[in-house]
Design a protein around this motif. Structure first.
Motif, short mmCIF file in Angstrom:
data_model
loop_
_atom_site.label_atom_id
_atom_site.label_comp_id
_atom_site.label_asym_id
_atom_site.label_seq_id
_atom_site.Cartn_x
_atom_site.Cartn_y
_atom_site.Cartn_z
N ASP A 41 4.74 4.95 1.97
CA ASP A 41 4.24 4.83 3.68
C ASP A 41 4.97 4.29 4.74
O ASP A 41 4.05 3.75 5.79
N GLN A 42 5.57 2.91 4.02
CA GLN A 42 6.04 1.61 4.55
C GLN A 42 5.43 1.21 5.38
O GLN A 42 5.65 -0.16 6.02
N ALA A 43 4.56 0.80 4.12
CA ALA A 43 3.66 -0.58 4.22
C ALA A 43 4.27 -1.22 3.78
O ALA A 43 4.97 -1.32 3.03
N ALA A 44 4.00 -2.87 4.33
CA ALA A 44 4.77 -4.09 3.73
C ALA A 44 4.39 -3.58 1.90
O ALA A 44 3.07 -4.12 2.30
N ILE A 45 5.27 -4.66 1.32
CA ILE A 45 4.53 -4.53 -0.22
C ILE A 45 4.51 -6.46 0.19
O ILE A 45 4.14 -6.52 -0.83
N ALA A 46 5.63 -6.48 -0.03
CA ALA A 46 6.44 -7.95 0.44
C ALA A 46 7.65 -8.55 0.92
O ALA A 46 8.23 -7.41 1.17
#
Length: 179
Positions: A41-46
């Motif tokens: 979903d293009q949300a930042a993870i790292a």
């Protein structure tokens, strides 16, 4: 009006003097770089922020970076990783937050150290802030890697951090915790 021109001239001269005193530094020999890892979903993870030293005809592992000793894992400031979501690394839960990464390179394997102390110079390692230490997989690089490099490759339920320099690539898998 007769006071405006001298006042403007004085202001202009003071700004010119300040601009001449301002000197920007040249390019860093170990430039800063950023690696972002995002979900579907293009949300930042790292995100990893680190400096990239160059090999420059030196023997890196075993000499420049001694075996069996804590390495700042890059150059300059300590390498930092921010997890925007909880993750698990080798069955250890790591809560979302920012941490420093240190490693202990060895001839056959590396140790990965996650440390809670951040924003310090890279050689100021203090093990009392260690969150945990775990093994990394190490393999030979298919070709010489001139500048230290980090990359995160997307995998099912998480990603793998790859660190490569000279003739080695170390890797560590993490899973994104279900929220």
């Amino acid at each position: 009006m007769k006071y405006f021109i001298p006042l403007f001239s004085l202001l202009f001269l003071s700004q010119l003097s300040t601009a001449q005193d301002l000197a920007f530094s040249g390019l860093d020999k170990s430039p800063l770089d950023v690696v972002m890892y995002r979900g579907d979903d293009q949300a930042a993870i790292a995100r990893i922020i680190y400096s990239r030293p160059a090999k420059r005809d030196r023997v890196v592992f075993g000499e420049l970076v001694p075996y069996g000793k804590v390495w700042r894992t890059g150059a300059n400031e300590a390498t930092e990783i921010t997890f925007y979501k909880d993750v698990t690394i080798n069955d250890k839960l790591v809560e979302a937050g920012t941490y420093s990464i240190f490693t202990i390179p060895g001839e056959e394997n590396w140790k990965f150290i996650l440390n809670s102390q951040t924003t310090q110079w890279g050689t100021r390692y203090d093990n009392q802030y260690d969150i945990f230490t775990t093994d990394m997989k190490v393999s030979p690089a298919p070709e010489t890697i001139e500048n230290f490099s980090i990359r995160i490759i997307d995998e099912i339920d998480g990603g793998t951090i790859f660190m490569g320099w000279d003739d080695r690539i170390a890797s560590l898998h993490f899973d994104v915790a279900a929220n």
